[in-house]
Design a protein around this motif. Structure first.
Motif, PDB file in Angstrom:
ATOM      1  N   VAL A 230     -11.134 -22.138-119.268  1.00 39.11           N
ATOM      2  CA  VAL A 230     -11.727 -21.007-118.553  1.00 39.11           C
ATOM      3  C   VAL A 230     -10.755 -19.831-118.505  1.00 39.11           C
ATOM      4  N   ALA A 231      -9.456 -20.135-118.297  1.00 36.79           N
ATOM      5  CA  ALA A 231      -8.459 -19.063-118.246  1.00 36.79           C
ATOM      6  C   ALA A 231      -8.275 -18.373-119.593  1.00 36.79           C
ATOM      7  N   ALA A 499     -15.792  -4.757-113.880  1.00 34.79           N
ATOM      8  CA  ALA A 499     -15.869  -6.020-113.143  1.00 34.79           C
ATOM      9  C   ALA A 499     -14.935  -5.920-111.943  1.00 34.79           C
ATOM     10  N   LYS A 500     -15.488  -5.571-110.788  1.00 29.32           N
ATOM     11  CA  LYS A 500     -14.665  -5.265-109.621  1.00 29.32           C
ATOM     12  C   LYS A 500     -14.219  -6.496-108.840  1.00 29.32           C
ATOM     13  N   ARG A 505     -16.729 -10.968-112.915  1.00 30.45           N
ATOM     14  CA  ARG A 505     -16.036 -11.378-114.138  1.00 30.45           C
ATOM     15  C   ARG A 505     -16.529 -12.735-114.624  1.00 30.45           C
ATOM     16  N   ASN A 506     -16.733 -13.649-113.699  1.00 27.33           N
ATOM     17  CA  ASN A 506     -17.230 -14.970-114.089  1.00 27.33           C
ATOM     18  C   ASN A 506     -18.644 -14.884-114.665  1.00 27.33           C
ATOM     19  N   ARG A 512     -21.553 -13.706-121.698  1.00 30.12           N
ATOM     20  CA  ARG A 512     -20.978 -13.533-123.038  1.00 30.12           C
ATOM     21  C   ARG A 512     -21.076 -14.838-123.826  1.00 30.12           C
ATOM     22  N   ARG A 513     -20.733 -15.949-123.191  1.00 26.78           N
ATOM     23  CA  ARG A 513     -20.830 -17.242-123.876  1.00 26.78           C
ATOM     24  C   ARG A 513     -22.268 -17.523-124.282  1.00 26.78           C
ATOM     25  N   LYS A 514     -23.216 -17.179-123.421  1.00 26.76           N
ATOM     26  CA  LYS A 514     -24.627 -17.412-123.748  1.00 26.76           C
ATOM     27  C   LYS A 514     -25.041 -16.582-124.960  1.00 26.76           C
ATOM     28  N   ALA A 515     -24.586 -15.322-125.012  1.00 29.66           N
ATOM     29  CA  ALA A 515     -24.936 -14.469-126.146  1.00 29.66           C
ATOM     30  C   ALA A 515     -24.369 -15.024-127.448  1.00 29.66           C
TER      31      ALA A 515
END
Length: 634
Positions: A230-231, A499-500, A505-506, A512-515
């Motif tokens: 994840v990091a 992304a505040k 951000r998560n 993004r991973r889904k895309a």
């Protein structure tokens, strides 16, 4: 030519060795005790442990193999016990075909279990006439299944975390490959490496989230691997941004990523971070983001463990999926009709052992295995080659002991061909099964009949399951392409705005991973459909530039997100973000309906210049093909 291409799958030597040992050892034992036919039945029972296995976490493999082997034993028992009655046997096989098709929609494990259930029900009907008592046949087959499961999972206690470490390490290795290609200005290799990076990320997340991260007593090990993965999200985003912007990444970053891969694979401490260059105004933001991501990579952040749904809920969701649409039922109906025709054909074939007609129909028409046309052609060619090799082996082998190394050799070929090329798989599986069935039944002259049976089965599939079946040649790639556009639109909503907080951000990372996963799936669908001689194949060729354009669009959006995180880019206006999403909505609507889109207002700000150019390219693609030809994509 697409039919002849093999997938670039890494060679897993341990699987090749295990296939040789698992399939040949029972025959060797049977030969030593003067019952080689029983040994062949044990070898046949172990066969699903090779064909159904995948590279992955031990717990995930245990679930998959237990289901596949249990279904194989149950199917074999049904076939053996009903095979003596031709009518009852035909009814059982037809019913099993329908069940196999329906449960394929319940997931990968259920799909492979359904396939084994069907295959070994059919093989069991053939074994019922071999003269071996049913009790002995079933006992030998069940022993073989247990032997195959044991051999597949024997390393669990000593190599429990190796698959997960390998998956995470592969992510860093693909990152290094992609950045190395970018440093050498090799755009083609960089694009291919980015695709492999998506696959590596999908594999790593699937293994850690779906298989092992919740196990009691081992949580610390798997949670650390998950946290590290994840990091790595900012690192992946920064690397994609660097490649998209044409930035030459520093050599020390590439070398450090390789060292990271080695450290994760071996379980060693992470290597020392490279010293970043001085922050200069002219330094590309992607390079600064790379160093920042590497600095943060070693920080352990607790991640929530995924709640595993209860078994009853998974079954309920599958039942809902069956009632939500007609696709699964249509696939089941097609398989059932063609299997019924195959069983009727068996009554008019002079050969009493013509069960391979039905077997061929089921293997080619498996609902979730891709192009029917391509699989029929490859199955036919592979069987002709394999039957020729198997027939020669049965006719020319002077001593029964020589079948032991032959089975080992064909087992290695089977494990090698699986996942690479269906024709290659058929070419090795055919002689292997021929030898197993010949040794157990004493019929050494079945090879020519198997070729004829396979040709008849392929002809039934091509005529009734492909040419005459409604909608079988209808283009389907466009629907997937529209789904990808919608996933990218969802991602852009978060990526093109600052992304505040951690929650945004998560969520951005998840979208993004889904895309990227959707893009990976549509690439797979392209490879399956491009071999079709019908409109589906022509549509695949026409939409390929659109797939490439959408991949580059996601990269451009990711580059903007990285720049926003580094505060080197002013956030685009809300109206500009809405223009991006509106353009993607028009893309999706045009692909689904075939109606030519109206003029689309693209974003004009400098912040989204790269996004604008890729959007324009994607929109140009969808106005290129004859949309009326490809309009039925829903």
């Amino acid at each position: 030519m697409h039919l002849l291409r093999t997938k670039p799958v890494p060679i897993h030597w341990s699987q090749l060795v295990r296939a040789a040992v698992v399939l040949s050892a029972p025959i060797a034992v049977g030969y030593l005790v003067d019952h080689i036919g029983y040994g062949a039945l044990v070898s046949a029972g172990a066969l699903p442990s090779i064909t159904a296995d995948v590279v992955g976490a031990y717990r995930s493999r245990a679930k998959r193999l237990s289901g596949a082997l249990g279904a194989a034993v149950f199917g074999f028992a049904l076939g053996v016990l009903t095979g003596a009655d031709a009518v009852l046997s035909a009814l059982v096989v037809i019913g099993i075909a329908a069940v196999s098709a329906l449960i394929s929609d319940a997931g990968s494990n259920a799909s492979i279990a359904g396939l084994q259930l069907f295959v070994f029900t059919v093989l069991g009907t053939g074994q019922s006439t071999a003269g071996v008592p049913a009790g002995i046949s079933l006992t030998c087959f069940a022993v073989g299944a247990a032997w195959g499961l044991f051999a597949a999972l024997v390393g669990w206690t000593t190599r429990a975390t190796v698959p997960e470490r390998s998956a995470v390490a592969q992510v860093y290795l693909e990152l290094a490959t992609m950045l190395s290609a970018a440093a050498a200005d090799d755009d083609e290799t960089a694009l291919d490496a980015r695709y492999r990076l998506t696959q590596a990320l999908n594999t790593a997340y699937d293994r850690l989230l779906s298989a092992r991260s919740w196990l009691p007593g081992r949580d610390d090990t798997y949670r650390k691997l998950l946290n590290r993965l994840v990091a790595s999200t900012p690192l992946v985003e920064a690397a994609v941004a660097a490649v998209n912007e044409g930035v030459r990444p520093p050599r020390e970053v590439i070398a450090h990523l390789t060292d990271l891969s080695t450290a994760v694979l071996s379980g060693a401490p992470l290597p020392t971070l490279p010293s970043p260059p001085d922050d200069r105004p002219e330094q590309p933001p992607a390079v600064a983001a790379l160093y920042a991501a590497l600095r943060d990579l070693d920080a352990e952040k607790e991640q929530l463990r995924r709640a595993r749904p209860a078994a009853w809920r998974r079954v309920w969701e599958w039942l809902l999926s069956l009632s939500s649409g007609p696709l699964t039922w249509l696939a089941a109906a097609r398989l059932t009709v063609c299997v019924t025709l195959a069983e009727l054909t068996r009554f008019y074939v002079p050969n009493d052992q013509s069960y391979w007609i039905t077997l061929t129909v089921g293997l080619v028409l498996k609902p979730d295995f891709g192009s029917v046309f391509g699989r029929a052609v490859l199955r036919g060619v592979g069987t002709v080659v394999g039957a020729g090799v198997g027939g020669a082996a049965l006719a020319l082998t002077p001593h029964a002991a020589l079948f032991i190394p032959l089975v080992a050799l064909f087992g290695v070929g089977l494990a090698f061909g699986k996942g690479r090329h269906y024709g290659l798989l058929s070419a090795f599986a055919t002689p292997l099964v021929l030898i197993q069935m010949a040794l157990s039944s004493g019929d050494y002259e079945a090879a020519p009949e198997r070729v004829v049976d396979t040709m008849v089965g392929c002809a039934l599939v091509l005529v009734f399951g492909y040419l005459l079946w409604p909608g079988s040649r209808r283009p389907v790639l466009g629907r997937r392409l529209a789904d990808v556009a919608e996933a990218i639109s969802s991602y852009s909503e978060y990526a093109l705005r600052p992304a505040k907080d951690a929650q945004r951000r998560n969520e951005r990372s998840r979208r993004r991973r889904k895309a990227y996963r959707e893009l990976s799936d549509v690439r797979t669908a392209f490879l399956q459909n491009v071999v079709e001689p019908s409109a589906a194949g022509r549509q695949a060729v026409a939409w390929w530039p659109g797939i490439v354009a959408l991949e580059q669009l996601v990269d451009a959006i990711t580059a903007v997100a990285v720049s926003l995180d580094r505060n080197v880019l002013e956030p685009p206006e809300e109206s500009e973000v809405r223009k991006v999403r509106a353009a993607l909505a028009e893309f999706s609507l045009t692909v689904r309906t075939g109606i030519e889109p109206p003029p689309v207002d693209l974003p004009q700000g400098d912040q989204l210049a790269g996004v604008r150019s890729q959007l324009a390219m994607a929109l140009n693609v969808i106005t290129g093909p004859d949309l009326h030809t490809f309009r039925h994509v829903r």
